[in-house]
Design an enzyme around this catalytic site. Structure first.
Site, PDB file in Angstrom:
ATOM      1  N   SER A 257       6.427   5.324  -0.042  1.00 31.53           N
ATOM      2  CA  SER A 257       5.661   4.932  -1.217  1.00 31.53           C
ATOM      3  C   SER A 257       4.477   5.872  -1.386  1.00 31.53           C
ATOM      4  O   SER A 257       4.249   6.764  -0.569  1.00 31.53           O
ATOM      5  CB  SER A 257       5.174   3.493  -1.072  1.00 31.53           C
ATOM      6  OG  SER A 257       4.198   3.448  -0.059  1.00 31.53           O
ATOM      7  N   LYS A 258       3.732   5.632  -2.451  1.00 30.97           N
ATOM      8  CA  LYS A 258       2.612   6.496  -2.831  1.00 30.97           C
ATOM      9  C   LYS A 258       1.670   6.792  -1.665  1.00 30.97           C
ATOM     10  O   LYS A 258       1.139   7.892  -1.555  1.00 30.97           O
ATOM     11  CB  LYS A 258       1.806   5.829  -3.953  1.00 30.97           C
ATOM     12  CG  LYS A 258       2.366   6.126  -5.316  1.00 30.97           C
ATOM     13  CD  LYS A 258       1.684   7.366  -5.910  1.00 30.97           C
ATOM     14  CE  LYS A 258       2.349   7.828  -7.189  1.00 30.97           C
ATOM     15  NZ  LYS A 258       2.901   9.167  -7.100  1.00 30.97           N
ATOM     16  N   ARG A 259       1.467   5.782  -0.792  1.00 31.84           N
ATOM     17  CA  ARG A 259       0.471   6.021   0.245  1.00 31.84           C
ATOM     18  C   ARG A 259       0.938   7.078   1.258  1.00 31.84           C
ATOM     19  O   ARG A 259       0.166   7.550   2.075  1.00 31.84           O
ATOM     20  CB  ARG A 259       0.085   4.701   0.930  1.00 31.84           C
ATOM     21  CG  ARG A 259       1.008   4.203   1.967  1.00 31.84           C
ATOM     22  CD  ARG A 259       0.691   2.784   2.376  1.00 31.84           C
ATOM     23  NE  ARG A 259       1.877   2.142   2.859  1.00 31.84           N
ATOM     24  CZ  ARG A 259       2.311   2.235   4.108  1.00 31.84           C
ATOM     25  NH1 ARG A 259       1.623   2.905   5.004  1.00 31.84           N
ATOM     26  NH2 ARG A 259       3.423   1.647   4.469  1.00 31.84           N
ATOM     27  N   HIS A 260       2.191   7.458   1.208  1.00 29.44           N
ATOM     28  CA  HIS A 260       2.659   8.527   2.086  1.00 29.44           C
ATOM     29  C   HIS A 260       2.516   9.896   1.435  1.00 29.44           C
ATOM     30  O   HIS A 260       3.035  10.880   1.935  1.00 29.44           O
ATOM     31  CB  HIS A 260       4.132   8.293   2.459  1.00 29.44           C
ATOM     32  CG  HIS A 260       4.356   7.012   3.186  1.00 29.44           C
ATOM     33  ND1 HIS A 260       4.971   5.927   2.611  1.00 29.44           N
ATOM     34  CD2 HIS A 260       4.005   6.625   4.429  1.00 29.44           C
ATOM     35  CE1 HIS A 260       5.018   4.938   3.477  1.00 29.44           C
ATOM     36  NE2 HIS A 260       4.428   5.330   4.582  1.00 29.44           N
ATOM     37  N   GLY A 261       1.806   9.936   0.299  1.00 31.29           N
ATOM     38  CA  GLY A 261       1.621  11.223  -0.379  1.00 31.29           C
ATOM     39  C   GLY A 261       2.608  11.338  -1.526  1.00 31.29           C
ATOM     40  O   GLY A 261       2.916  10.345  -2.177  1.00 31.29           O
TER      41      GLY A 261
END
Ligand code: GLU
Length: 498
Positions: A257-261
């Protein structure tokens, strides 16, 4: 001798919803479909699942298609290219769904459910409290004809009557047989009260009508497949074959998801990853070619792709590996090809190699790219490495200043500028020899000349060989930069530190 009928042409499909830009997980699914279709000389269908208008983002359908094309993925039939099974937008296929819905109702396999949203919510709450999975209790399935007559004009959804006993087996081409007990399946909704069919229903009608032979999709859809198989059965149609490909996980094994870049295709391209490297990387996520090769272009992947070599377990997305692969492409391609690709990244920095702010360097652009690419992992890195050739040195790296612009350096840079102005041979080797001579004459180490020079002419402390950089810039750019660095240091040292 009897001959076997010809095998049907392989037909696969990619069926995104136009809700945003393409996520790597979707690109992975599209790619595997593309590779499978090409490997089997089949047809690849692009179908737009756009029935949920509330989630639709304006323009997303077109953007998604353009983004996949950047990766080199193309399709034979679709909303933009047409084809014999048109229309390829679900929103334009409603009459077909209605026909099929009528057939399921007529077969007695679907029933009208009049339960209110409040009743369903209360039921779910009760089930949650009792620790049971949410499931429709089947009240409307057992209404008598007289009871139905009472509700006749009320709003309703349609539910499929799932057989009470037995199981449905999904014979998956990757995962083998996966069994689903009917007792675990809900009487799921196939049509909303406003008349729109739900995903499971629309997909079955479209896959059947578009003569899809293989459904290749992410394994988050595996739980939908028994429901779809029950619908095929209710409609009296042969189902296609199914292959559920592994989901992409982040390194911590959570859903990507977004939090992984970066997770959208465009994010990677903006970070300076080449589409060719990205598609190569995605092709190897969950799939390994028989010869263990790691660099494969699309054509090479099409030749070796095999569902039997797709792993069952989740594929872990590794940004380091992607960057490594990108680096290999930047090194392996002809410099002219890399040069073409890096131009937009330079332009994004406000730098034009054709009209440099300080005048042209002494080497042409392709040679410059060849000189700098060794250390670059991305096009963004490469553009940063090329900047000193086409733009004035704006600032000096502060750590470099502390280390290499100490007392006496201003004078040394001024003397170097004077000495280099008198130097006629600006080849790499001649410059190297000149620096050795000057170091000996001034009784300093070569490093005492090399490090301040690099900082003065590039603004940084890293880069290709200093002598290659000097030769590439040429005297017209080097001499003034040494003089300005000298002046800058004098001014810095004369200013009282607060
Ligand atoms: N619209 C669905 C998705 O984007 C398609 C699923 C399928 O391939 O059946 O996930």
């Amino acid at each position: 001798m009897p001959t076997n009928p010809p095998a049907p042409t392989v037909r696969v499909r990619y069926a995104p919803s136009p809700t945003g830009s393409v996520h790597v997980g979707n690109a992975h699914t599209a790619l595997f479909n593309y590779l499978f279709s090409r490997r089997h000389q089949g047809r690849f269908v692009y179908r737009l699942e756009d029935t949920d208008r509330s989630r639709e983002v304006a323009g997303a359908a077109e953007t998604q298609m353009a983004q996949l094309r950047l990766l080199g993925i193309t399709w034979d039939e679709g909303p933009d290219v047409g084809g014999p099974y048109r229309p390829y937008r679900q929103s334009e296929r409603t009459s077909r769904y209605q026909e099929a819905l009528d057939r399921v109702v007529a077969s007695g396999r679907a029933y009208r459910c009049y339960c209110s949203a409040d009743r369903l919510a209360a039921m779910r709450a009760e089930q949650a409290q009792a620790g049971r999975p949410p499931r429709y209790d089947g009240r409307c399935r057992h209404l008598t004809d007289a009871e139905r007559a009472v509700h006749a004009n009320e709003p309703h959804v349609l539910r499929l009557a799932v057989p009470e006993v037995g199981e449905t087996v999904v014979s998956d081409l990757i995962r083998g047989d996966v069994r689903f007990q009917h007792s675990e399946l809900d009487d799921f909704v196939i049509q909303k009260s406003d008349g729109t069919p739900l995903y499971n229903f629309g997909v079955v009608v479209d896959d059947h009508e578009m003569a899809i032979t293989h459904v290749i999709r992410g394994d988050e859809h595996l739980a939908n497949t028994p429901k779809q198989l029950l619908l095929y059965e209710a409609l009296g149609w042969d189902p296609p074959l199914f292959a559920h490909i592994p989901m992409l996980l982040a390194a911590d094994r959570s859903k990507l998801s977004k939090r992984h870049g970066a997770t959208a295709l465009v994010d990677f391209l903006e970070q300076g990853i080449l589409p060719e490297a990205l598609v190569n990387y995605l092709g190897l996520l969950g799939f390994s070619p028989p010869d263990g090769r790691e660099m494969l272009d699309l054509d090479a992947m099409c030749q070796v792709f095999d569902l039997a070599r797709v792993q069952r377990s989740a594929a872990v997305y590794d940004p380091k590996k992607l960057e490594w692969l990108n680096t290999q492409y930047l090194k392996a391609w002809p410099a002219a090809r890399v040069a073409d690709r890096v131009r937009p990244a330079l332009m994004a920095r406000g730098i034009s190699p054709d009209a440099p702010a300080e005048g042209p360097p002494a080497i042409d652009f392709v040679t410059a790219v060849d000189m700098v690419r060794e250390r670059a992992h991305t096009l963004v890195d490469l553009a940063a490495g090329l900047a000193f050739l086409y733009a004035p040195v704006g600032t000096y790296d502060p750590a470099g200043v502390a280390k290499h612009f100490g007392p006496g350096v201003a004078e040394r840079l001024r003397d170097l500028a004077a000495a280099l102005e008198e130097t006629s041979d600006w080849s790499h080797d001649a410059l190297e020899a000149r620096y050795s001579e000057l170091a000996a004459a001034w009784d300093v180490s070569r490093g005492a000349l090399i490090h301040p020079t690099r900082l003065a002419i590039t603004g940084t402390t890293v880069g290709p060989s200093l002598f290659a950089c000097l030769a590439a810039l040429g005297p017209a750019l080097v001499v003034p930069r040494l003089q300005s660095a000298s002046a800058w240091i004098l001014q810095e040292h004369s200013e009282p530190k607060s």
